[in-house]
Design a protein around this motif. Structure first.
Motif, PDB file in Angstrom:
ATOM      1  N   ARG A  50       0.820  -1.210   0.000  1.00  0.00           N
ATOM      2  CA  ARG A  50       0.000   0.000   0.000  1.00  0.00           C
ATOM      3  C   ARG A  50       0.852   1.257   0.000  1.00  0.00           C
ATOM      4  O   ARG A  50       0.560   2.225  -0.693  1.00  0.00           O
ATOM      5  N   LYS A  51       1.927   1.237   0.786  1.00  0.00           N
ATOM      6  CA  LYS A  51       2.766   2.427   0.906  1.00  0.00           C
ATOM      7  C   LYS A  51       4.181   2.013   1.242  1.00  0.00           C
ATOM      8  O   LYS A  51       4.410   1.116   2.053  1.00  0.00           O
ATOM      9  N   VAL A  52       5.140   2.694   0.630  1.00  0.00           N
ATOM     10  CA  VAL A  52       6.560   2.438   0.897  1.00  0.00           C
ATOM     11  C   VAL A  52       7.145   3.636   1.619  1.00  0.00           C
ATOM     12  O   VAL A  52       6.913   4.784   1.239  1.00  0.00           O
ATOM     13  N   GLU A  53       7.880   3.360   2.702  1.00  0.00           N
ATOM     14  CA  GLU A  53       8.554   4.404   3.484  1.00  0.00           C
ATOM     15  C   GLU A  53      10.065   4.205   3.353  1.00  0.00           C
ATOM     16  O   GLU A  53      10.693   3.527   4.162  1.00  0.00           O
ATOM     17  N   PRO A  54      10.697   4.805   2.306  1.00  0.00           N
ATOM     18  CA  PRO A  54      12.135   4.579   2.078  1.00  0.00           C
ATOM     19  C   PRO A  54      13.008   4.995   3.256  1.00  0.00           C
ATOM     20  O   PRO A  54      14.030   4.357   3.532  1.00  0.00           O
ATOM     21  N   ALA A  55      12.625   6.054   3.953  1.00  0.00           N
ATOM     22  CA  ALA A  55      13.459   6.538   5.059  1.00  0.00           C
ATOM     23  C   ALA A  55      13.584   5.514   6.174  1.00  0.00           C
ATOM     24  O   ALA A  55      14.581   5.484   6.896  1.00  0.00           O
ATOM     25  N   PHE A  56      12.570   4.665   6.320  1.00  0.00           N
ATOM     26  CA  PHE A  56      12.586   3.646   7.372  1.00  0.00           C
ATOM     27  C   PHE A  56      12.796   2.248   6.808  1.00  0.00           C
ATOM     28  O   PHE A  56      12.765   1.267   7.559  1.00  0.00           O
ATOM     29  N   ALA A  57      13.010   2.153   5.508  1.00  0.00           N
ATOM     30  CA  ALA A  57      13.180   0.853   4.837  1.00  0.00           C
ATOM     31  C   ALA A  57      12.038  -0.087   5.201  1.00  0.00           C
ATOM     32  O   ALA A  57      12.240  -1.272   5.487  1.00  0.00           O
ATOM     33  N   SER A  58      10.824   0.447   5.192  1.00  0.00           N
ATOM     34  CA  SER A  58       9.655  -0.333   5.578  1.00  0.00           C
ATOM     35  C   SER A  58       8.520  -0.085   4.589  1.00  0.00           C
ATOM     36  O   SER A  58       8.477   0.941   3.912  1.00  0.00           O
ATOM     37  N   PRO A  74      17.912  -2.295   1.038  1.00  0.00           N
ATOM     38  CA  PRO A  74      17.976  -1.226   0.027  1.00  0.00           C
ATOM     39  C   PRO A  74      17.893  -1.721  -1.407  1.00  0.00           C
ATOM     40  O   PRO A  74      17.342  -1.043  -2.274  1.00  0.00           O
ATOM     41  N   ASP A  75      18.422  -2.919  -1.665  1.00  0.00           N
ATOM     42  CA  ASP A  75      18.415  -3.426  -3.042  1.00  0.00           C
ATOM     43  C   ASP A  75      17.153  -4.238  -3.357  1.00  0.00           C
ATOM     44  O   ASP A  75      17.059  -4.854  -4.413  1.00  0.00           O
ATOM     45  N   ALA A  76      16.203  -4.268  -2.418  1.00  0.00           N
ATOM     46  CA  ALA A  76      14.975  -5.043  -2.642  1.00  0.00           C
ATOM     47  C   ALA A  76      13.752  -4.207  -2.292  1.00  0.00           C
ATOM     48  O   ALA A  76      12.797  -4.697  -1.706  1.00  0.00           O
ATOM     49  N   ARG A  77      13.796  -2.942  -2.666  1.00  0.00           N
ATOM     50  CA  ARG A  77      12.681  -2.045  -2.364  1.00  0.00           C
ATOM     51  C   ARG A  77      11.461  -2.420  -3.186  1.00  0.00           C
ATOM     52  O   ARG A  77      11.528  -2.550  -4.410  1.00  0.00           O
ATOM     53  N   PRO A  78      10.299  -2.618  -2.515  1.00  0.00           N
ATOM     54  CA  PRO A  78       9.092  -2.983  -3.256  1.00  0.00           C
ATOM     55  C   PRO A  78       8.481  -1.777  -3.960  1.00  0.00           C
ATOM     56  O   PRO A  78       8.873  -0.629  -3.725  1.00  0.00           O
ATOM     57  N   VAL A  79       7.487  -2.049  -4.784  1.00  0.00           N
ATOM     58  CA  VAL A  79       6.797  -1.009  -5.535  1.00  0.00           C
ATOM     59  C   VAL A  79       5.366  -0.931  -5.021  1.00  0.00           C
ATOM     60  O   VAL A  79       4.711  -1.960  -4.823  1.00  0.00           O
ATOM     61  N   GLU A  80       4.889   0.286  -4.814  1.00  0.00           N
ATOM     62  CA  GLU A  80       3.513   0.445  -4.354  1.00  0.00           C
ATOM     63  C   GLU A  80       2.551  -0.163  -5.370  1.00  0.00           C
ATOM     64  O   GLU A  80       2.679   0.056  -6.572  1.00  0.00           O
ATOM     65  N   GLY A  81       1.597  -0.934  -4.879  1.00  0.00           N
ATOM     66  CA  GLY A  81       0.643  -1.634  -5.736  1.00  0.00           C
ATOM     67  C   GLY A  81       1.073  -3.045  -6.072  1.00  0.00           C
ATOM     68  O   GLY A  81       0.280  -3.833  -6.608  1.00  0.00           O
ATOM     69  N   GLN A  82       2.311  -3.413  -5.764  1.00  0.00           N
ATOM     70  CA  GLN A  82       2.837  -4.740  -6.069  1.00  0.00           C
ATOM     71  C   GLN A  82       2.187  -5.796  -5.165  1.00  0.00           C
ATOM     72  O   GLN A  82       1.926  -5.568  -3.993  1.00  0.00           O
ATOM     73  N   SER A  83       1.921  -6.982  -5.732  1.00  0.00           N
ATOM     74  CA  SER A  83       1.388  -8.103  -4.955  1.00  0.00           C
ATOM     75  C   SER A  83       2.522  -9.018  -4.532  1.00  0.00           C
ATOM     76  O   SER A  83       3.421  -9.325  -5.330  1.00  0.00           O
ATOM     77  N   LEU A  84       2.478  -9.450  -3.262  1.00  0.00           N
ATOM     78  CA  LEU A  84       3.519 -10.308  -2.708  1.00  0.00           C
ATOM     79  C   LEU A  84       2.887 -11.430  -1.897  1.00  0.00           C
ATOM     80  O   LEU A  84       1.846 -11.240  -1.266  1.00  0.00           O
TER      81      LEU A  84
END
Length: 345
Positions: A50-58, A74-84
């Protein structure tokens, strides 16, 4: 060598599982009717970022009406809207979301893929090959485990005690030598600290407490290597994720223990720290059921506080279906909230 035994109490409105370590309660698992299974440890979902918070890596993940949190590298940052595809790694607690671990990419809308392990499956995971004991003995063991989990001060074998008090920041444990006997003070304090570490590991698992833990050891001139070895052994069942520091200059030992389930007190108590009306109602229903088993055919009367009687109403209907409508729950305004009386006639 440590020996574990397993108990399962299937009650009205609540199922309780207990692990005993050398005859003392080590874990108490509680599931109540209506609990949200979606955020139980081990449940698997398709979630949508739903939401990515890069500053907190969460990132916040929608599990289908329930939100969870996961941390990313850092090298596995998800994309908002992505299904996991994700699995519940820690259950939610007051003020905190559940956390998940990512299994891999997925397709489709958020939904539950696999329910969490059953209570029996969870118990077996702590002591494989051990038979689970049910029935009257399991109920007694669960009652005793619940009482010990709510205590603050716990006696140590050989004398002395330790006090366990959680705060918002950490769990504080104080070791007290009490009237522990012995002529060699250093030997007595060493034995007390070793006993305290063993007891602390068991009790923190029983209470389902984790995070930062600070243990105020007794005495001075500690044998740091011996205490560190003892701490590693005491908290090894909590791995992976345990980190233990050396004894500090002020005689304290600090460690971090992974949180996987909410503190047991959150389940049993209300926001003020008193036993909740539901907990008391469940105890009342068990007392009626136990008395009914001891006196088959007798009519039973239970007297309790009005708030507890109100919470017990839906449970009483289920109990009546099991033992018959041969009991009455009578609210008594003058009755103390945490006391009740069950009598037969």
């Amino acid at each position: 060598m440590s020996e574990r035994s397993l108990f399962l109490d299937r009650g009205i409105g609540e199922t309780r599982g207990v692990v005993l370590l050398d005859g003392r309660p080590e874990r108490l698992l509680i599931e109540r009717d209506g609990d949200d299974q979606a955020t139980r440890l081990g449940a698997r979902h398709i979630g949508r970022v739903r939401k990515v918070e890069p500053a907190f890596a969460s990132a916040f993940v929608d599990l289908g009406g329930v939100e969870a949190l996961f941390s990313f590298k850092p090298d596995a940052r998800p994309v908002e809207g992505q299904s996991l595809e994700v699995e519940i790694r820690t259950e939610p607690r007051v003020g905190k979301l559940a956390t998940v671990r990512v299994i891999g990419p997925a397709q489709g809308a958020p939904r539950l893929l696999a329910a969490p392990p059953s209570m029996a499956e969870q118990l077996v995971s702590f002591a494989r090959g051990v038979e689970i004991i049910e029935g009257r003995e399991a109920r007694q063991v669960a009652d005793e485990a619940e009482a010990e989990a709510l205590d603050i001060i716990h006696p140590l074998p050989g004398g002395g005690n330790l006090a366990i008090e959680p705060t918002r920041a950490l769990v504080a444990i104080d070791v007290d030598i009490g009237e522990r006997k012995g002529n060699d003070v250093k030997r007595v304090t060493r034995a007390a600290n070793l006993a305290a570490l063993a007891a602390a590991g068991r009790l923190l698992r029983l209470k389902s407490l984790g995070g930062i833990v600070v243990i105020d050891l007794v005495g001075r001139g500690h044998d740091g290597n011996a205490l560190l070895t003892a701490a590693r052994a005491a908290f090894s069942p909590d791995n992976p994720g345990v980190a233990i520091g050396p004894v500090g200059r002020f005689g304290t030992m600090e460690m971090t223990i992974p949180r996987r389930a909410p503190p047991l007190a959150e389940t049993l108590c209300d926001a003020n720290g008193a036993l909740s009306n539901l907990t008391l109602a469940l105890r009342l229903i068990r007392a009626i059921e136990n008395e009914g088993a001891a006196q088959p055919g007798a009519r039973l009367t239970a007297v309790c506080a009005p708030a507890v009687a109100q919470s017990a109403k839906p449970l009483a209907e289920k109990l009546a279906a099991k033992i018959g409508a041969r009991f009455t729950i009578r609210p008594e305004p003058a009755s103390p909230r945490e006391r009740f009386d069950v009598s037969a006639s």
